[in-house]
Every structure is written in structure tokens, then in C-alpha cells.
Design an enzyme around this catalytic site. Structure first.
Site, PDB file in Angstrom:
ATOM      1  N   LEU A  16       0.735  -1.062   0.043  1.00 32.30           N
ATOM      2  CA  LEU A  16      -0.008  -0.026  -0.165  1.00 32.30           C
ATOM      3  C   LEU A  16       0.783   1.227   0.138  1.00 32.30           C
ATOM      4  O   LEU A  16       0.991   1.902   1.188  1.00 32.30           O
ATOM      5  CB  LEU A  16      -0.733   0.069   1.066  1.00 32.30           C
ATOM      6  CG  LEU A  16      -1.987   1.086   1.319  1.00 32.30           C
ATOM      7  CD1 LEU A  16      -3.251   1.003   0.214  1.00 32.30           C
ATOM      8  CD2 LEU A  16      -2.786   0.958   2.456  1.00 32.30           C
ATOM      9  N   HIS A  17       1.393   1.456  -1.163  1.00 31.51           N
ATOM     10  CA  HIS A  17       2.384   2.667  -1.197  1.00 31.51           C
ATOM     11  C   HIS A  17       1.679   3.935  -1.841  1.00 31.51           C
ATOM     12  O   HIS A  17       0.411   3.817  -1.575  1.00 31.51           O
ATOM     13  CB  HIS A  17       3.492   2.171  -2.101  1.00 31.51           C
ATOM     14  CG  HIS A  17       4.787   1.875  -1.358  1.00 31.51           C
ATOM     15  ND1 HIS A  17       6.018   2.509  -1.312  1.00 31.51           N
ATOM     16  CD2 HIS A  17       4.930   0.941  -0.594  1.00 31.51           C
ATOM     17  CE1 HIS A  17       6.715   1.809  -0.663  1.00 31.51           C
ATOM     18  NE2 HIS A  17       6.230   0.683  -0.116  1.00 31.51           N
ATOM     19  N   ALA A  18       2.124   4.963  -2.054  1.00 29.48           N
ATOM     20  CA  ALA A  18       1.764   6.307  -2.387  1.00 29.48           C
ATOM     21  C   ALA A  18       0.446   6.150  -3.395  1.00 29.48           C
ATOM     22  O   ALA A  18      -0.701   6.655  -2.738  1.00 29.48           O
ATOM     23  CB  ALA A  18       2.442   7.037  -2.699  1.00 29.48           C
TER      24      ALA A  18
END
Lengths: 94, 131
Positions: A16-18
Site C-alpha cells: 500500500l504505497h503512495a
């Protein structure tokens, strides 16, 4: 008031990155219901409509995202969010 | 009344490349619908900021819903404040300078704006940003 819950494992290669966090927040905000999110069954619930809180989770691949929605469109919200995670956020290029 | 427009984001950097690059990141990560204004550099095109350039950009990006402004270093903030002062009174109140890192703040602000949040929430999102 309807309450719905659901969980979906993060299979997206980078977790769940940017950009996934942005997509998740935007999707959650389309629903009237209060939508909360936590990582794992014992994580702290956070507001899924707050981009800064979602981004701060930094959930990695293999973790499970739990959703809880309260409101008239709770079922739809949880189904949509699970779908987004299941599809790898419709995006695996980052 | 028509539906309220989304809050816009304005980016002021000492560097034209940083301003342009930050705007590009916002559009790529958040989507092309978000209204973003940006400028950077002094009047000669070197590193710095220019009040008139900022004023023209702010005038252009202004919307009724408000504008969250992200700046990089001291002079950018001071010149942005001066540029806001030069706007007409009805527009001036719509701008708020966020206390946030320029790239992270711009992405967070634009994301929150894209969900239809008001200016205060957009500013809060930017100021909650972490790298």
C-alpha cells in the site's frame, strides 16, 4: 444503519504505497458511509477517507487489509474496496 | 447553484523544474482532473521566486472552492504572501499557504481535494503529510 466488514490480502507487488493509497482514499470517499481500515486483525482502525492516514499505514505485500463501513451504502463500499485491493489497485507499474 | 468546484492546488518553488515536476507527480498520482497551478524561478528564469509571476499563476488557478498553496523555502513563502496581498479582496481569502513539504503536501492536498473536501480539510491533509 447497515454495517459491513470485509478483508482482502495485499497481493500488489509493492504493498500500500503512495499511489495505491491515493486510489483507495478516492474510492472510499465516493461512499456516504463511514469507512475504516486496518492492517491485520489487531491493527488500529483509521479513517479510509483520510489520505495522510492511509499513506502512513505503509502496509506491505502479504498483509491483510480489513475494512469496516457503517452507513446506507456500507455493503457497496466494502465490496468496492475489496475489489480494488484484489485487482492490485488496477495498477502495477509503479 | 451549481455543484461546488474542487479545491485547487498551487505550487511555488525556487526551481521551475521542481514546480513542474511536483505538478506532474500530482497529476500522475491523483489524476488529471485536479486543478493545479505552478511556477518557479525568478524573472530571469534562474533559481528564485518572482512576485508578479506568482500573482499571475494564483490569479489563474483561483476557484471559488479555494486554493491550497505549497511553497518550498523562505523566500517562496514571503513572495507568495505578497502575491496574495496583490489579488483582489474577494479572491485573497480563498488562498491558504500550507505548512508542509512541497511534494508530499501537494500530493496529499490534491488527493483530499479530489474527494470533494473543503479547503480546511485539504490544508489539514497536506499538513499531516509525511515523507
Amino acid at each position: 444503519m447497515a454495517v459491513a466488514e470485509g478483508a482482502q490480502e495485499l497481493t500488489h507487488a509493492i504493498g500500500l504505497h503512495a499511489r495505491p493509497a491515493v486510489k483507495l482514499t478516492q474510492l472510499a470517499s465516493r461512499f456516504e458511509s463511514n469507512v475504516r481500515l486496518r492492517v491485520g486483525a489487531d491493527g488500529d482502525w483509521i479513517n479510509a477517507k483520510s489520505v495522510s492516514k492511509v499513506m502512513r499505514l505503509k502496509a506491505r505485500t502479504g498483509k491483510t487489509l480489513h475494512f469496516r463501513a457503517e452507513g446506507d451504502d456500507a455493503d457497496e463500499a466494502v465490496a468496492a474496496l475489496k475489489g480494488l485491493v484484489e485487482r492490485g489497485f488496477g495498477d502495477d507499474t509503479q | 447553484m451549481s455543484a461546488p468546484a474542487q479545491v485547487a492546488v498551487a505550487i511555488v518553488s525556487h526551481s521551475p523544474e521542481i514546480a513542474r515536476g511536483t505538478a506532474a507527480m500530482v497529476h500522475q498520482m491523483v489524476g488529471s482532473d485536479v486543478r493545479v497551478g505552478y511556477c518557479g524561478g525568478n524573472a530571469d528564469g534562474g533559481l528564485g521566486t518572482d512576485v508578479e509571476t506568482i500573482r499571475a499563476m494564483l490569479e489563474d488557478v483561483w476557484t471559488h472552492a479555494g486554493v491550497a498553496v505549497l511553497v518550498d523555502l523562505g523566500g517562496a513563502e514571503m513572495n507568495t504572501e505578497m502575491a496574495i496581498e496583490m489579488l483582489s479582496e474577494d479572491k485573497r481569502a480563498g488562498f491558504t499557504i500550507c505548512n508542509a513539504a512541497i511534494v508530499e503536501g501537494a500530493v496529499m492536498a490534491a488527493t483530499q481535494a479530489s474527494t470533494g473536501s473543503g479547503l480546511q480539510e485539504v490544508q489539514q491533509a497536506a499538513e499531516d503529510a509525511i515523507g
